[in-house]
Design a protein around this motif. Structure first.
Motif, mmCIF file in Angstrom:
data_model
loop_
_atom_site.group_PDB
_atom_site.id
_atom_site.type_symbol
_atom_site.label_atom_id
_atom_site.label_comp_id
_atom_site.label_asym_id
_atom_site.label_seq_id
_atom_site.Cartn_x
_atom_site.Cartn_y
_atom_site.Cartn_z
ATOM 1 N N MET A 1 71.416 33.856 20.991
ATOM 2 C CA MET A 1 72.280 33.329 19.870
ATOM 3 C C MET A 1 73.266 34.689 19.249
ATOM 4 N N VAL A 2 72.552 35.717 19.444
ATOM 5 C CA VAL A 2 73.450 37.034 18.913
ATOM 6 C C VAL A 2 74.827 37.065 19.725
ATOM 7 N N LYS A 3 74.792 36.967 20.858
ATOM 8 C CA LYS A 3 75.999 37.096 21.536
ATOM 9 C C LYS A 3 77.169 35.995 21.159
ATOM 10 N N GLU A 4 76.718 34.989 20.864
ATOM 11 C CA GLU A 4 77.682 33.569 20.564
ATOM 12 C C GLU A 4 78.214 33.956 19.160
ATOM 13 N N LEU A 5 77.392 34.539 18.178
ATOM 14 C CA LEU A 5 77.348 34.569 17.056
ATOM 15 C C LEU A 5 78.510 35.876 16.799
ATOM 16 N N ASP A 6 78.395 36.829 17.512
ATOM 17 C CA ASP A 6 78.985 38.131 17.444
ATOM 18 C C ASP A 6 80.440 37.779 17.962
#
Length: 119
Positions: A1-6
């Motif tokens: 999820m970190v990639k999408e959130l960033d």
């Protein structure tokens, strides 16, 4: 999820949302602890509502939200719905804003907000 959130945060910033201030304020508030994603997205939702953006930027932001809602990463899409959209809907409801911004949203996003407000 970190990639999408960033990607999501960087895209909002590119459209004029002061994500740096929000992140700094939340980092100060949480004093080094991890910021809950739904809390972060809620703050972004309120900021989107309160921002005075051009029509084009608003359109791009709502397309970005739509992409997030349709993400294959269900954890991310649910966080956007329960964090960002619900905070946006609450801000809109509390300020009795006209529905003009709803016209920029897709039918799916409007449906989610309508269901949330009726709950």
């Amino acid at each position: 999820m970190v990639k999408e959130l960033d990607f999501f945060i960087n895209s909002l910033h590119a459209e004029g949302i002061d994500t740096t201030k929000i992140l700094n304020d939340l980092n100060d508030f949480f004093d080094g602890d991890e910021i809950p994603v739904v809390f972060l997205l809620g703050n972004l939702g309120r900021e989107i509502y309160n921002s005075k953006l051009s029509f084009e930027s608003q359109k791009k932001i709502f397309l970005l939200i739509e992409d997030a809602m349709n993400s294959k990463n269900k954890e991310f899409s649910e966080a956007v719905a329960t964090g960002l959209l619900e905070a946006y809907a609450n801000a809109m409801w509390n300020n009795e804003q006209t529905i003009s911004s709803l016209e920029l949203m897709s039918e799916q996003t409007r449906g989610y907000i309508k269901s949330y407000l009726e709950f």
